[in-house]
Design a protein around this motif. Structure first.
Motif, PDB file in Angstrom:
ATOM      1  N   SER A   7       0.856  -1.428   0.284  1.00 46.77           N
ATOM      2  CA  SER A   7      -0.079  -0.083   0.083  1.00 46.77           C
ATOM      3  C   SER A   7       0.813   1.152  -0.166  1.00 46.77           C
ATOM      4  N   ASP A   8       0.194   2.500  -0.408  1.00 44.61           N
ATOM      5  CA  ASP A   8       0.897   3.998  -0.198  1.00 44.61           C
ATOM      6  C   ASP A   8       2.540   3.429  -0.486  1.00 44.61           C
ATOM      7  N   THR A   9       2.320   3.191  -1.556  1.00 46.01           N
ATOM      8  CA  THR A   9       3.491   3.353  -2.784  1.00 46.01           C
ATOM      9  C   THR A   9       4.841   4.899  -3.199  1.00 46.01           C
ATOM     10  N   HIS A  10       3.444   5.605  -3.848  1.00 50.44           N
ATOM     11  CA  HIS A  10       3.363   6.925  -3.814  1.00 50.44           C
ATOM     12  C   HIS A  10       4.277   7.311  -4.912  1.00 50.44           C
ATOM     13  N   ALA A  29       4.944 -14.805  -5.862  1.00 53.95           N
ATOM     14  CA  ALA A  29       3.247 -14.786  -5.009  1.00 53.95           C
ATOM     15  C   ALA A  29       2.116 -15.334  -6.033  1.00 53.95           C
ATOM     16  N   ASP A  30       1.376 -15.777  -5.640  1.00 45.76           N
ATOM     17  CA  ASP A  30       0.320 -16.210  -6.537  1.00 45.76           C
ATOM     18  C   ASP A  30      -0.407 -14.631  -6.853  1.00 45.76           C
ATOM     19  N   LEU A  31      -0.320 -13.674  -5.505  1.00 44.27           N
ATOM     20  CA  LEU A  31      -1.296 -12.603  -5.629  1.00 44.27           C
ATOM     21  C   LEU A  31      -1.059 -11.600  -5.482  1.00 44.27           C
ATOM     22  N   ILE A  32      -1.396 -10.512  -5.397  1.00 41.21           N
ATOM     23  CA  ILE A  32      -0.657  -9.408  -5.141  1.00 41.21           C
ATOM     24  C   ILE A  32      -1.562  -8.683  -4.683  1.00 41.21           C
ATOM     25  N   ILE A  33      -1.902  -7.937  -3.609  1.00 43.55           N
ATOM     26  CA  ILE A  33      -2.804  -6.809  -2.823  1.00 43.55           C
ATOM     27  C   ILE A  33      -2.280  -5.508  -2.742  1.00 43.55           C
ATOM     28  N   HIS A  34      -2.753  -4.487  -3.618  1.00 46.50           N
ATOM     29  CA  HIS A  34      -2.640  -3.095  -2.871  1.00 46.50           C
ATOM     30  C   HIS A  34      -3.370  -2.280  -2.749  1.00 46.50           C
ATOM     31  N   ALA A  35      -2.919  -1.816  -1.668  1.00 43.35           N
ATOM     32  CA  ALA A  35      -4.178  -1.318  -0.720  1.00 43.35           C
ATOM     33  C   ALA A  35      -4.574   0.065  -1.337  1.00 43.35           C
ATOM     34  N   GLY A  36      -4.543   0.810  -2.381  1.00 42.77           N
ATOM     35  CA  GLY A  36      -3.964   2.451  -2.679  1.00 42.77           C
ATOM     36  C   GLY A  36      -3.500   2.411  -2.570  1.00 42.77           C
ATOM     37  N   SER A  39      -0.619   6.265  -6.858  1.00 43.51           N
ATOM     38  CA  SER A  39      -0.070   7.270  -6.971  1.00 43.51           C
ATOM     39  C   SER A  39       0.276   7.498  -9.067  1.00 43.51           C
ATOM     40  N   SER A  40       0.308   6.474  -9.341  1.00 45.75           N
ATOM     41  CA  SER A  40       0.665   5.866 -10.794  1.00 45.75           C
ATOM     42  C   SER A  40       0.396   4.904 -10.852  1.00 45.75           C
ATOM     43  N   MET A  41      -0.202   4.412 -12.385  1.00 46.60           N
ATOM     44  CA  MET A  41      -0.697   2.669 -13.033  1.00 46.60           C
ATOM     45  C   MET A  41       1.064   2.097 -13.397  1.00 46.60           C
ATOM     46  N   MET A 135       7.636   2.526   0.185  1.00 46.89           N
ATOM     47  CA  MET A 135       8.162   3.211  -0.324  1.00 46.89           C
ATOM     48  C   MET A 135       8.319   5.125   0.876  1.00 46.89           C
ATOM     49  N   ASP A 136       7.502   4.875   1.522  1.00 41.54           N
ATOM     50  CA  ASP A 136       7.197   6.438   2.736  1.00 41.54           C
ATOM     51  C   ASP A 136       7.787   5.292   4.260  1.00 41.54           C
ATOM     52  N   LYS A 137       8.281   5.219   4.922  1.00 43.17           N
ATOM     53  CA  LYS A 137       8.278   5.172   6.712  1.00 43.17           C
ATOM     54  C   LYS A 137       7.443   5.816   7.713  1.00 43.17           C
ATOM     55  N   ARG A 138       7.730   7.182   6.676  1.00 44.19           N
ATOM     56  CA  ARG A 138       7.400   8.517   7.277  1.00 44.19           C
ATOM     57  C   ARG A 138       7.924   7.845   8.645  1.00 44.19           C
ATOM     58  N   MET A 139       7.591   8.476  10.799  1.00 43.34           N
ATOM     59  CA  MET A 139       8.623   8.095  10.968  1.00 43.34           C
ATOM     60  C   MET A 139       8.882   6.958  11.599  1.00 43.34           C
ATOM     61  N   LEU A 140       8.777   5.491  10.761  1.00 41.57           N
ATOM     62  CA  LEU A 140       8.903   4.700  11.454  1.00 41.57           C
ATOM     63  C   LEU A 140      10.590   4.162  10.965  1.00 41.57           C
TER      64      LEU A 140
END
Length: 162
Positions: A7-10, A29-36, A39-41, A135-140
């Motif tokens: 998620s959140d690849t931005h 992987a047999d399947l990949i799920i992206h939770a939104g 930012s780019s196709m 891509m964006d760990k923020r404060m982690l």
């Protein structure tokens, strides 16, 4: 069945390409799920080289992404009902918003994003999984993604990397 969660690849704001650690995992992987918040196709096109990709749009996604992906999705794999929702909205916590998004449906697993905070926990009989962001760990301290193994049982984990 092995499902890679992200998620959140931005992209391209947070980088031009997906991290090698995530792509290496996608090879098996047999399947990949992206939770939104794709930012780019280009993210979809890259991931779809490895496996089938399911996903939803997030709050920063373009009209192009919103035309291709729903706001909320549900499907069944190996008898487990999975819901996917980014988690954006007003008021309440991200976790409360995703639970409300599926309050009319009986789902076993909810995959969500938005907060960039990795999470694996049960609320009553529903497993909530936020894979964080590769891509964006923020404060982690680390970037992350998730893995679900679905057979007759659910196995879930968050993978942290730098």
């Amino acid at each position: 069945m092995k499902i890679v969660l992200t998620s959140d690849t931005h992209i391209p704001k947070k980088g031009r390409v997906l991290p090698g650690q995530l792509l290496k995992e996608c090879k098996t992987a047999d399947l990949i799920i992206h939770a939104g918040d794709w930012s780019s196709m280009n993210v979809y096109h890259t991931l779809s080289k490895f496996a089938e990709v399911k996903g939803v749009y997030g709050n920063v996604d373009s009209e192009e992404i919103k035309e291709y992906f729903p706001e909320k999705e549900m499907f069944v794999i190996n008898g487990f009902k999975i819901g996917v929702f980014h988690g954006h909205g007003e008021k309440k916590t991200t976790e409360k918003r995703v639970l409300e998004a599926f309050q009319e449906e009986s789902v076993d697993i909810i995959v969500f994003g938005h907060s960039h905070i990795p999470l694996v926990r049960y609320v009553k009989k529903t497993l909530l999984i936020n894979p964080g962001s590769p891509m964006d760990k923020r404060m982690l301290p680390y970037y992350s993604y998730g893995i679900l193994h679905l057979t007759d049982v659910i196995k879930s984990e968050i993978i942290f990397f730098s």
